[in-house]
Design a protein around this motif. Sequence first.
Motif, mmCIF file in Angstrom:
data_model
loop_
_atom_site.group_PDB
_atom_site.id
_atom_site.type_symbol
_atom_site.label_atom_id
_atom_site.label_comp_id
_atom_site.label_asym_id
_atom_site.label_seq_id
_atom_site.Cartn_x
_atom_site.Cartn_y
_atom_site.Cartn_z
ATOM 1 N N VAL A 26 0.857 -1.190 0.000
ATOM 2 C CA VAL A 26 0.000 0.000 0.000
ATOM 3 C C VAL A 26 0.891 1.238 0.000
ATOM 4 C CG1 VAL A 26 -1.718 1.320 1.293
ATOM 5 C CG2 VAL A 26 -1.904 -1.171 1.171
ATOM 6 N N PHE A 27 0.634 2.146 -0.906
ATOM 7 C CA PHE A 27 1.459 3.336 -1.090
ATOM 8 C C PHE A 27 1.690 4.077 0.231
ATOM 9 C CE2 PHE A 27 1.643 7.942 -2.241
ATOM 10 C CZ PHE A 27 2.860 7.931 -2.910
ATOM 11 N N GLN A 28 2.945 4.323 0.542
ATOM 12 C CA GLN A 28 3.387 5.094 1.710
ATOM 13 C C GLN A 28 3.198 4.376 3.053
ATOM 14 O OE1 GLN A 28 4.564 8.717 2.090
ATOM 15 N NE2 GLN A 28 5.341 7.971 0.138
ATOM 16 N N LEU A 29 2.492 3.252 3.081
ATOM 17 C CA LEU A 29 2.132 2.641 4.371
ATOM 18 C C LEU A 29 2.768 1.272 4.595
ATOM 19 C CD1 LEU A 29 -1.702 3.461 4.558
ATOM 20 C CD2 LEU A 29 0.248 4.927 5.105
ATOM 21 N N GLU A 30 3.793 0.888 3.816
ATOM 22 C CA GLU A 30 4.255 -0.491 3.884
ATOM 23 C C GLU A 30 5.534 -0.694 4.680
ATOM 24 O OE1 GLU A 30 5.308 -2.167 0.088
ATOM 25 O OE2 GLU A 30 5.633 -0.194 -0.762
ATOM 26 N N SER A 31 6.194 0.371 5.131
ATOM 27 C CA SER A 31 7.430 0.172 5.881
ATOM 28 C C SER A 31 7.129 -0.359 7.285
ATOM 29 C CB SER A 31 8.220 1.477 5.995
ATOM 30 O OG SER A 31 7.570 2.374 6.884
ATOM 31 N N ARG A 32 8.139 -0.958 7.875
ATOM 32 C CA ARG A 32 7.948 -1.539 9.216
ATOM 33 C C ARG A 32 7.642 -0.445 10.232
ATOM 34 N NH1 ARG A 32 11.898 -6.061 12.025
ATOM 35 N NH2 ARG A 32 10.727 -6.265 13.970
ATOM 36 N N GLY A 33 8.338 0.695 10.122
ATOM 37 C CA GLY A 33 8.083 1.799 11.050
ATOM 38 C C GLY A 33 6.680 2.351 10.901
ATOM 39 N N MET A 34 6.207 2.472 9.657
ATOM 40 C CA MET A 34 4.855 2.961 9.426
ATOM 41 C C MET A 34 3.823 1.987 9.987
ATOM 42 S SD MET A 34 2.704 5.170 8.357
ATOM 43 C CE MET A 34 3.221 6.369 7.124
ATOM 44 N N LYS A 35 4.049 0.692 9.794
ATOM 45 C CA LYS A 35 3.116 -0.299 10.355
ATOM 46 C C LYS A 35 3.063 -0.211 11.873
ATOM 47 C CE LYS A 35 3.434 -3.715 6.614
ATOM 48 N NZ LYS A 35 3.857 -5.078 6.247
ATOM 49 N N ASP A 36 4.204 0.057 12.484
ATOM 50 C CA ASP A 36 4.241 0.222 13.937
ATOM 51 C C ASP A 36 3.413 1.438 14.346
ATOM 52 O OD1 ASP A 36 5.158 -0.156 16.653
ATOM 53 O OD2 ASP A 36 6.506 1.550 16.311
ATOM 54 N N LEU A 37 3.542 2.547 13.605
ATOM 55 C CA LEU A 37 2.758 3.742 13.902
ATOM 56 C C LEU A 37 1.270 3.479 13.711
ATOM 57 C CD1 LEU A 37 2.557 6.702 14.639
ATOM 58 C CD2 LEU A 37 3.094 7.294 12.263
ATOM 59 N N ILE A 38 0.910 2.717 12.683
ATOM 60 C CA ILE A 38 -0.501 2.382 12.446
ATOM 61 C C ILE A 38 -1.064 1.604 13.626
ATOM 62 C CG2 ILE A 38 -2.060 0.994 11.014
ATOM 63 C CD1 ILE A 38 -0.242 1.719 8.611
ATOM 64 N N ARG A 39 -0.295 0.642 14.126
ATOM 65 C CA ARG A 39 -0.772 -0.157 15.263
ATOM 66 C C ARG A 39 -0.977 0.710 16.494
ATOM 67 N NH1 ARG A 39 3.451 -3.626 13.298
ATOM 68 N NH2 ARG A 39 2.589 -5.386 12.131
ATOM 69 N N ARG A 40 -0.134 1.699 16.675
ATOM 70 C CA ARG A 40 -0.256 2.572 17.848
ATOM 71 C C ARG A 40 -1.361 3.593 17.673
ATOM 72 N NH1 ARG A 40 5.117 5.369 18.003
ATOM 73 N NH2 ARG A 40 4.250 6.389 19.848
ATOM 74 N N LEU A 41 -1.446 4.172 16.482
ATOM 75 C CA LEU A 41 -2.425 5.236 16.243
ATOM 76 C C LEU A 41 -3.830 4.701 16.032
ATOM 77 C CD1 LEU A 41 -3.094 8.212 15.665
ATOM 78 C CD2 LEU A 41 -2.356 7.851 13.301
ATOM 79 N N LYS A 42 -3.949 3.546 15.354
ATOM 80 C CA LYS A 42 -5.245 2.969 15.002
ATOM 81 C C LYS A 42 -6.114 3.965 14.216
ATOM 82 C CE LYS A 42 -5.467 -0.330 18.843
ATOM 83 N NZ LYS A 42 -4.072 -0.144 19.253
ATOM 84 N N PRO A 43 -5.637 4.389 13.048
ATOM 85 C CA PRO A 43 -6.412 5.351 12.242
ATOM 86 C C PRO A 43 -7.698 4.718 11.734
ATOM 87 C CG PRO A 43 -4.540 4.492 10.991
ATOM 88 C CD PRO A 43 -4.390 3.969 12.376
ATOM 89 N N ASP A 44 -8.831 5.370 11.969
ATOM 90 C CA ASP A 44 -10.116 4.761 11.610
ATOM 91 C C ASP A 44 -10.957 5.645 10.692
ATOM 92 O OD1 ASP A 44 -10.734 6.737 13.409
ATOM 93 O OD2 ASP A 44 -11.489 5.386 14.961
ATOM 94 N N CYS A 45 -10.309 6.634 10.043
ATOM 95 C CA CYS A 45 -11.016 7.482 9.086
ATOM 96 C C CYS A 45 -9.987 8.109 8.150
ATOM 97 C CB CYS A 45 -11.830 8.572 9.797
ATOM 98 S SG CYS A 45 -10.827 9.697 10.790
ATOM 99 N N PHE A 46 -10.476 8.695 7.071
ATOM 100 C CA PHE A 46 -9.563 9.269 6.085
ATOM 101 C C PHE A 46 -8.782 10.441 6.671
ATOM 102 C CE2 PHE A 46 -8.681 12.100 2.410
ATOM 103 C CZ PHE A 46 -7.776 11.260 1.764
ATOM 104 N N GLU A 47 -9.407 11.216 7.523
ATOM 105 C CA GLU A 47 -8.715 12.344 8.161
ATOM 106 C C GLU A 47 -7.501 11.853 8.958
ATOM 107 O OE1 GLU A 47 -8.033 16.194 8.416
ATOM 108 O OE2 GLU A 47 -10.017 15.620 7.686
ATOM 109 N N ASP A 48 -7.669 10.713 9.621
ATOM 110 C CA ASP A 48 -6.546 10.124 10.365
ATOM 111 C C ASP A 48 -5.429 9.671 9.427
ATOM 112 O OD1 ASP A 48 -7.663 10.563 12.807
ATOM 113 O OD2 ASP A 48 -8.158 8.468 13.241
ATOM 114 N N MET A 49 -5.808 9.207 8.220
ATOM 115 C CA MET A 49 -4.791 8.787 7.259
ATOM 116 C C MET A 49 -3.955 9.978 6.796
ATOM 117 S SD MET A 49 -6.579 5.859 4.877
ATOM 118 C CE MET A 49 -5.033 5.539 4.025
ATOM 119 N N ILE A 50 -4.602 11.140 6.633
ATOM 120 C CA ILE A 50 -3.860 12.348 6.268
ATOM 121 C C ILE A 50 -2.852 12.677 7.372
ATOM 122 C CG2 ILE A 50 -4.041 14.810 5.747
ATOM 123 C CD1 ILE A 50 -6.885 14.292 4.726
ATOM 124 N N ALA A 51 -3.327 12.598 8.629
ATOM 125 C CA ALA A 51 -2.438 12.868 9.757
ATOM 126 C C ALA A 51 -1.316 11.835 9.839
ATOM 127 C CB ALA A 51 -3.246 12.866 11.053
#
Length: 581
Positions: A26-51
């Motif tokens: 997935v564009f911009q979201l596939e690195s290990r560090g980004m996956k770690d941030l996703i697990r911590r942030l738990k983005p649940d809307c498009f606005e969160d994806m922008i952030a």
Amino acid sequence: PVDINAIPLDDKPSIELLLRAETTAVFQLESRGMKDLIRRLKPDCFEDMIALVALFRPGPLQSGMVDNFIDRKHGREELSYPDAQWQHDSLQPILEPTYGIILYQEQVMQIAQVLAGYTLGGADMLRRAMGKKKPEEMAKQRSTFEEGAVKNGVDGELAMKIFDLVEKFAGYGFNKSHSAAYALVSYQTLWMKTHYPAEFMAAVMSADMDNTDKIVTLVDECENMKLTLLPPDVNAGEYKFTVNLQGEIVYGIGAIKGVGEAPVEAILEARSEGGPFKDLFDFCARVDLKRLNKRVVEKLIYAGALDQLGPDKTQPGRATLLASLKDAMRAADQHHKAESLGQADLFGLLATEPDEVEQAFIKATDLTDNEWLDGEKETLGLYLTGHPINQYRKELKHYTSGRLVDLQPTNRDVQSTAAGLVISARTLINKKGNRWGLVTLYDKSARIDVRLFPEQFEMYQDLLQVNNILVISGQVSFDNFSGGITMTARDICTIAQAREKRIKAIKMTLNMVQIEANFFDNLQKVLEPYKFGTCPIKVFYQRPDALAEITLGTEWCVTPSDDLLHKLSLMAAQDVELEFN
């Protein structure tokens, strides 16, 4: 056709995939560090994806604002706009999408406009000044900001405190329009992965065909997604990765190392003109061999692309294909010469009668598992139809706790044992200057990172080689970083060492037909190079009146190597068993 610009931005299945951090490819979201941030942030809307895109940068990550953002989103920190002590109601609409955190450059400009009456152009000047941090310019801006805020009825001290906060975060601010554009492409690729998984992965792999390391990662992701990935096939594949009517991904023929575009074009042209190839001889006769030499065809065979062109369509015989290739190419050459002279095929090697084609093949003992898989690794860069550990599956249950996917975290005093192929090995240095190791094991069911503290690293570093199959004992624990499990190694050995420790005997079972007059003479020749080991040989064979057993003398105890077991299996028609203590 999908109109990618019309997809809903609140698609629940896509968001669920994001929340699980299943974002490989997935564009911009596939690195290990980004996956770690996703697990911590738990983005649940498009606005969160922008952030998310704006937060994953060195500045925000190092400043602590990422932790503040996450804590505020999940209610662990009180919301304030922007600070619990210094905030103003007029700023809530501006900062609410980012939970009160000043994250975007546009927010800096909006705060100046709303709080201090800046024009849009003046707010942009403020943003630039804060970015450059020039003292004389900032002094002017402070004065302008305070005057404007007071005119708007805002307390001067409060305005200056908010100005200081804005200045602090302006250095980390990101252009929201830029982040939103990235997030939109991220969301679109996430949506496609969710709703068209096979087509999406085929497209992604086609885009990275020349990057073997990336293909390995993507093939692994296909397996995680439960997608079927078929081997390359000259009768079904195209140059790039494709999806068939059954929803299966067909490996791109162009992704085979050393094949190239011109040979694939020759194959596709011949198939388009004459339909599917019937066998190896038909293939060589119809394809333009000026664009497809013997070396290229060998690579196609090792990659599995000609598995359906052997004498037995249900049992790929790559060794038979390799042995018959020279004759097939010679027959094709004779056929082309005869055609150019207007003559019929004199030798009948290209006859379409099944019996005649069958006779043209040179039967050969098929490749060993290792030769088969090594051929795939060399031509594809990965093991596609199997795994080196598969040949040990029966014996591994005697000295492991199960497959890697079955491992569970244990108490400190409880040891688990696992086996896997080393796919990466790193040497690192701790704060004391001591070396320690990090090894990744893979057994086709899962991967696990194994840590070796300095003492174990010094003992076992020679074994930590990529492509070694190791048996490792240690404590299994939860890994907060990856969300999976990890192991801390205590003991390490090779498969051969583990087998020697636990094996009781090698048992061969034969029938009367297999016991020829010179069977034991042949057996002696096979065992000779492996004598003076500790493992006994037992021979069971069926006599007319009973099942007989012979245990060879101690002078014929052997070292139970893979090579010996393969040779014995050929003598006993594959019926060789290992007995363990």
